[in-house]
Structures are given as C-alpha cells and as structure tokens.
Design an enzyme around this catalytic site. Structure first.
Site, PDB file in Angstrom:
ATOM      1  N   LYS A   1       0.776  -1.275  -0.001  1.00  0.00           N
ATOM      2  CA  LYS A   1       0.059  -0.078  -0.053  1.00  0.00           C
ATOM      3  C   LYS A   1       0.940   1.140  -0.001  1.00  0.00           C
ATOM      4  CE  LYS A   1      -3.829   2.284   2.460  1.00  0.00           C
ATOM      5  NZ  LYS A   1      -4.715   2.270   3.744  1.00  0.00           N
TER       6      LYS A   1
ATOM      7  N   LYS B   1      -1.967  -1.491  -3.814  1.00  0.00           N
ATOM      8  CA  LYS B   1      -3.084  -0.415  -3.765  1.00  0.00           C
ATOM      9  C   LYS B   1      -2.004   0.856  -3.786  1.00  0.00           C
ATOM     10  CE  LYS B   1      -6.467   2.061  -0.897  1.00  0.00           C
ATOM     11  NZ  LYS B   1      -7.176   2.136   0.268  1.00  0.00           N
TER      12      LYS B   1
END
Length: 323
Positions: A194, A247
């Site tokens: 992320k 992400k």
C-alpha cells in the site's frame, strides 16, 4: 510474409477467440460506504455515481448487485466525529455502525462475500492508522487494537479480513487472534503493498478520515520503490495471509506483476478512488469514451496479474454489460 499477426484481428469473432485476458463478475469486489441513520443515500461529490448508504439502503444496494452476479463487497464506515478517539474504540464496540452493517448483510445475504477493512483511521481522532504518541505512530501498541477490530468483524460474520494499516507484523497478530478465538476459517486479504499515494483523496472525503496532522509516509510505501513490495509480500505470506493486495492499481501495474510472478497466492488490486474520479471527470468532459476507458482500465489490472479487483466501476460494468 509468412507471419501476419493481423490475420488474428480481422473479425470480432476471431478477436474474441484469441483474447488472452478476461474480466468477469467473479473478479470484482465492490467497495461500499456506510453512514448512520435511515433512508440515507448521499453522493460522494468527488466520486460521481458513488454513494454513502445507511444500512437499510446498503441492503438494497447489495441486493441489486447480487442480481447482477456481483457477490463480493468491501465495506467502509463513515464515523461521526464525536465517536472518534485516540484508540479507535468505536472500531470494536458492540452495536457500532460497522458491526451492525456486517451482521445485517450476512444475515440477509449469507451467500455474499463480505470483506472488512481493518485500520484505525476511520475511527481515530488523529486520522492515522495507528496509535499516536508525541507525533509518532506506535507500531506494536497498534496491533492490539487491530486484533480487537478483526475479532469483532469475524464475530459479526466477515468472510475476509483486510488489514490496510501497513503496521509491521499485523497479519501474523491478526491470524493468531482469529485462530485462538475459533475463526480459523476467516481469510486475511492483506494490503501488502500500500503506497503513500496522491490517489486516495476522494476516499478520505467519503469517510472524512484524512490525517489531522502530517502524512502517512512513515508506514505506507514510497511510490519510488518496487522491490520493497516483495519484502512486504513475503512477510505477509509467511504470517498467514490468504491474499496479497497492491494499492493503488494503475500506477503500480508493475508491482502487481512482480507479486504475481513471485507468489502462488491470489493477488488483489485496489482501483482506488482517485483513479475512479480521474476517469469519470474525463468522461464527463467528453474526453474519453466511457465503456472503452473503463473496460480498458479493468483489463489492464487483470492483465498485470490481479485475480480480484476492488473497483468502484464494478456495478456499472455489469449493469451495462460491458464485460
């Protein structure tokens, strides 16, 4: 010329026959925003076509998606400011908005796959993913809160727990908590890579969860780094993750491919709010063809190696039969 690749492109029937990558409803996960109250459905200003739902309307939305063959949902809560505190106690309080939402969706639609977000920021008065002391994000102390949150989600009926906080060791900690409490069957979809991205803005608007000070660069990954994602992914796999996630998706297709080539676990990718808003804005201005742009985005993520795509486009592509 003996080789003419164009021969395999000469008709729609042949193009479909040799198509290498496909996206179906089974590959899509629909993120849904939840608010307190009744009969609430308010559009997120920076995300056209995306709404915050009270639980009654959330159930109606899930039902309409299920009829389209869309069966996987990731729930995110918009928590009233008065309920936020330093230790995110609302995240695991019995009877809280989020726990009621999980329970109601599973009660009404037991065949649905409910994925839950484990992170402190929606519930934290500091707006960070960890406990804050003197401006520092405390890693190990935060794990206890994340464990309580994950257990509460499992007890409410969650199928997959998705820790998005990027604290070190959280997958292993959550796995132990779940196993010790009889939830060995509950999966973990770890946000392994992320990034500290500029593309999260509309999401934070939707949840009112922006950090109250500083940024998240001390725990989310540097956008310049690729090999670091392998370190995170290998740790999460060793700690018991069932899925690995990247992400955002579009600026990190290379990272999705890297993880796909280095693990046997399924890879998820989050086509985040800023990516959605960017495409929608261009469509609304007449700069892009809606169907072609959106399907190309999803195909690119699948082509890079994602098994599952969290995307705000999930319902519209099925409603319009674009896949």
């Amino acid at each position: 010329m003996l080789q003419r690749p164009r021969r395999n492109r000469k008709s729609e029937a042949i193009r479909q026959m040799v198509q290498e990558t496909h996206v179906s409803a089974a590959n899509l996960i629909f993120p849904l925003f939840i608010v307190e109250g009744e009969n609430q459905k308010t559009e997120v200003a920076s995300m056209p076509g995306i709404y915050r739902y009270s639980i009654d309307n959330l159930l109606r939305e899930v039902e309409s998606c299920m009829k389209l063959g869309l069966t996987s949902f990731d729930l995110f809560p918009n928590i009233e400011e008065a309920l936020k505190d330093k230790y995110a106690t609302e995240s695991h309080r019995e009877g809280s908005l989020y726990l009621r939402a999980i329970s109601q969706v599973k009660k009404e639609f037991p065949e649905a796959c409910v994925i839950t977000d484990v992170a402190m920021d929606p519930y934290s008065s500091d707006g960070h993913d960890g406990i804050v002391e003197n401006g520092e994000i405390l890693n190990d102390e935060t794990l206890e809160v994340l464990g309580k949150m994950a257990l509460a989600h499992a007890q409410s009926g969650a199928d997959i727990i998705a820790p998005s906080d990027m604290m070190d060791g959280r997958v292993g900690y959550i796995r132990r908590v779940l196993d010790e409490n009889g939830f060995k069957h509950v999966s973990i979809m770890s946000y392994s890579a992320k990034y500290a991205s500029a593309f999260y803005g509309p999401f934070r608007d939707a949840l009112n969860s922006a950090p109250k000070f500083g940024d998240k660069k001390g725990y989310q990954m540097n956008p310049a780094n690729q090999r670091e994602a392998l370190i995170e992914a290998r740790l999460d796999e060793a700690e018991g993750a069932d899925f690995l996630m990247v992400k955002p998706a579009l600026p990190y297709l290379d990272v999705i491919k890297l993880l796909k080539d280095n693990t046997e676990l399924p890879i998820a990718a989050y086509n985040v709010s800023g990516e959605y808003a960017m495409v929608k804005a261009a469509i609304q201005n007449g700069w892009l063809n809606e169907q072609r742009a959106i399907t190309e985005v999803l195909l690119s993520i699948r082509r890079a190696g994602a098994t599952a795509i969290l995307t705000y486009h999930a319902k519209e592509v099925l409603e319009n039969k674009w896949l």
